[in-house]
Design a protein around this motif. Structure first.
Motif, PDB file in Angstrom:
ATOM      1  N   VAL A  61       0.839  -1.194   0.000  1.00  0.00           N
ATOM      2  CA  VAL A  61       0.000   0.000   0.000  1.00  0.00           C
ATOM      3  C   VAL A  61       0.879   1.250   0.000  1.00  0.00           C
ATOM      4  CG1 VAL A  61      -1.784   1.255   1.276  1.00  0.00           C
ATOM      5  CG2 VAL A  61      -1.826  -1.255   1.202  1.00  0.00           C
ATOM      6  N   ILE A  62       0.495   2.204  -0.841  1.00  0.00           N
ATOM      7  CA  ILE A  62       1.203   3.481  -0.933  1.00  0.00           C
ATOM      8  C   ILE A  62       0.183   4.596  -0.696  1.00  0.00           C
ATOM      9  CG2 ILE A  62       2.506   5.030  -2.432  1.00  0.00           C
ATOM     10  CD1 ILE A  62       3.530   2.545  -3.903  1.00  0.00           C
ATOM     11  N   PRO A  63       0.431   5.457   0.282  1.00  0.00           N
ATOM     12  CA  PRO A  63      -0.498   6.572   0.504  1.00  0.00           C
ATOM     13  C   PRO A  63      -0.518   7.524  -0.699  1.00  0.00           C
ATOM     14  CG  PRO A  63       1.170   6.448   2.261  1.00  0.00           C
ATOM     15  CD  PRO A  63       1.557   5.459   1.207  1.00  0.00           C
ATOM     16  N   VAL A  64      -1.707   8.002  -1.036  1.00  0.00           N
ATOM     17  CA  VAL A  64      -1.851   9.033  -2.063  1.00  0.00           C
ATOM     18  C   VAL A  64      -2.175  10.324  -1.316  1.00  0.00           C
ATOM     19  CG1 VAL A  64      -3.041   9.774  -4.160  1.00  0.00           C
ATOM     20  CG2 VAL A  64      -2.641   7.329  -3.743  1.00  0.00           C
ATOM     21  N   LEU A  65      -1.250  11.246  -1.371  1.00  0.00           N
ATOM     22  CA  LEU A  65      -1.297  12.435  -0.521  1.00  0.00           C
ATOM     23  C   LEU A  65      -2.458  13.376  -0.828  1.00  0.00           C
ATOM     24  CD1 LEU A  65       2.537  13.140  -0.566  1.00  0.00           C
ATOM     25  CD2 LEU A  65       1.222  11.908   1.181  1.00  0.00           C
ATOM     26  N   ASP A  66      -2.886  13.421  -2.090  1.00  0.00           N
ATOM     27  CA  ASP A  66      -3.948  14.346  -2.463  1.00  0.00           C
ATOM     28  C   ASP A  66      -5.227  13.611  -2.883  1.00  0.00           C
ATOM     29  OD1 ASP A  66      -2.624  13.403  -4.702  1.00  0.00           O
ATOM     30  OD2 ASP A  66      -2.571  15.314  -5.755  1.00  0.00           O
ATOM     31  N   ALA A  67      -5.468  12.446  -2.261  1.00  0.00           N
ATOM     32  CA  ALA A  67      -6.692  11.680  -2.502  1.00  0.00           C
ATOM     33  C   ALA A  67      -7.104  11.010  -1.194  1.00  0.00           C
ATOM     34  CB  ALA A  67      -6.462  10.627  -3.593  1.00  0.00           C
ATOM     35  N   GLU A  68      -8.338  10.557  -1.159  1.00  0.00           N
ATOM     36  CA  GLU A  68      -8.832   9.886   0.048  1.00  0.00           C
ATOM     37  C   GLU A  68      -8.415   8.427   0.101  1.00  0.00           C
ATOM     38  OE1 GLU A  68     -12.981  10.493   0.736  1.00  0.00           O
ATOM     39  OE2 GLU A  68     -12.843  12.630   0.296  1.00  0.00           O
ATOM     40  N   ASP A  69      -8.156   7.816  -1.044  1.00  0.00           N
ATOM     41  CA  ASP A  69      -7.812   6.398  -1.100  1.00  0.00           C
ATOM     42  C   ASP A  69      -6.316   6.197  -1.285  1.00  0.00           C
ATOM     43  OD1 ASP A  69     -10.480   5.517  -0.885  1.00  0.00           O
ATOM     44  OD2 ASP A  69     -10.792   5.823  -3.021  1.00  0.00           O
ATOM     45  N   ASP A  70      -5.844   5.048  -0.848  1.00  0.00           N
ATOM     46  CA  ASP A  70      -4.452   4.659  -1.045  1.00  0.00           C
ATOM     47  C   ASP A  70      -4.303   3.940  -2.377  1.00  0.00           C
ATOM     48  OD1 ASP A  70      -3.627   5.617   1.465  1.00  0.00           O
ATOM     49  OD2 ASP A  70      -4.125   3.724   2.440  1.00  0.00           O
ATOM     50  N   PHE A  71      -3.090   3.892  -2.868  1.00  0.00           N
ATOM     51  CA  PHE A  71      -2.736   3.120  -4.062  1.00  0.00           C
ATOM     52  C   PHE A  71      -2.299   1.735  -3.591  1.00  0.00           C
ATOM     53  CE2 PHE A  71       0.044   1.598  -7.380  1.00  0.00           C
ATOM     54  CZ  PHE A  71      -0.671   1.910  -8.528  1.00  0.00           C
ATOM     55  N   ASP A  72      -2.614   0.715  -4.347  1.00  0.00           N
ATOM     56  CA  ASP A  72      -2.410  -0.655  -3.894  1.00  0.00           C
ATOM     57  C   ASP A  72      -1.766  -1.491  -4.999  1.00  0.00           C
ATOM     58  OD1 ASP A  72      -2.888  -3.388  -3.087  1.00  0.00           O
ATOM     59  OD2 ASP A  72      -4.601  -2.714  -1.910  1.00  0.00           O
ATOM     60  N   TRP A  73      -0.549  -1.982  -4.740  1.00  0.00           N
ATOM     61  CA  TRP A  73       0.072  -2.963  -5.626  1.00  0.00           C
ATOM     62  C   TRP A  73      -0.261  -4.352  -5.080  1.00  0.00           C
ATOM     63  CZ3 TRP A  73       1.861  -1.686 -10.149  1.00  0.00           C
ATOM     64  CH2 TRP A  73       2.529  -0.485 -10.371  1.00  0.00           C
ATOM     65  N   GLY A  74      -0.826  -5.215  -5.917  1.00  0.00           N
ATOM     66  CA  GLY A  74      -1.013  -6.622  -5.554  1.00  0.00           C
ATOM     67  C   GLY A  74       0.259  -7.362  -5.920  1.00  0.00           C
ATOM     68  N   VAL A  75       0.998  -7.815  -4.929  1.00  0.00           N
ATOM     69  CA  VAL A  75       2.315  -8.407  -5.155  1.00  0.00           C
ATOM     70  C   VAL A  75       2.384  -9.811  -4.557  1.00  0.00           C
ATOM     71  CG1 VAL A  75       3.474  -6.158  -5.191  1.00  0.00           C
ATOM     72  CG2 VAL A  75       3.269  -7.402  -3.024  1.00  0.00           C
TER      73      VAL A  75
END
Length: 169
Positions: A61-75
């Motif tokens: 999971v990577i926080p997205v600073l200017d959005a409400e949702d996080d970015f998610d890599w499925g690894v």
């Protein structure tokens, strides 16, 4: 998950939906010919290769600073045999998120980074039953580790989408 239209800088078109999640179907080390190997199995959440290499699917999971949702890599992450067995033993056990993190190696190549992502050191944290484990990268100067620690912007989310939609050979 956030989905919104965006104008692609690579092709010049508008795309419906800006994905905040991408995933790999198998660890980087999986080959189709392993499907007939008795010691190998690829399932939705786990993988074993030649009864020697053990993998679980996880979220980075990577926080997205200017959005409400996080970015998610499925690894996929490799675990030792003992950690893999313990993960399976606790698969349906409530409270498994209290388990100490397991050491693992990132086993997914993410092509949007200028340097390879295979074999980055990770901690694999179990989540509540019904959720995938999440991965925390060793705090290095690798761009993926920096993004996980510091976060990214919507501009970077769009850049990732453009790179994955229109890879250059």
């Amino acid at each position: 998950m956030v989905d919104q239209e965006f104008s692609c800088r690579r092709c010049g078109r508008r795309h419906e939906g800006l994905p905040f999640s991408y995933g790999a179907e198998a660890p980087a080390y999986w080959r189709d010919d392993l499907a007939s190997d008795e010691g190998s199995v690829l399932e939705d959440e786990t993988c074993v290769i030649q009864a020697q290499h053990y993998f679980v699917r996880a979220r980075l999971v990577i926080p997205v600073l200017d959005a409400e949702d996080d970015f998610d890599w499925g690894v996929w992450v490799s675990l030792s045999r003992d950690s893999f067995r313990r993960t399976l033993d606790l698969w349906t056990t409530p409270g498994r998120e209290q388990e100490p993190a397991y050491f693992g190696w990132l086993s997914t190549e993410l092509p949007v980074y200028p340097v390879g992502t295979l074999n980055l050191k990770t901690e694999v944290h179990s989540g509540p039953v019904g959720t995938r484990p999440h991965v925390v990268l060793e705090p290095t100067d690798h761009p993926l580790a920096v993004e996980q620690r510091s976060g990214i912007t919507m501009k970077r989310v769009q850049e990732i989408a453009e790179l994955l939609l229109h890879p250059r050979g």
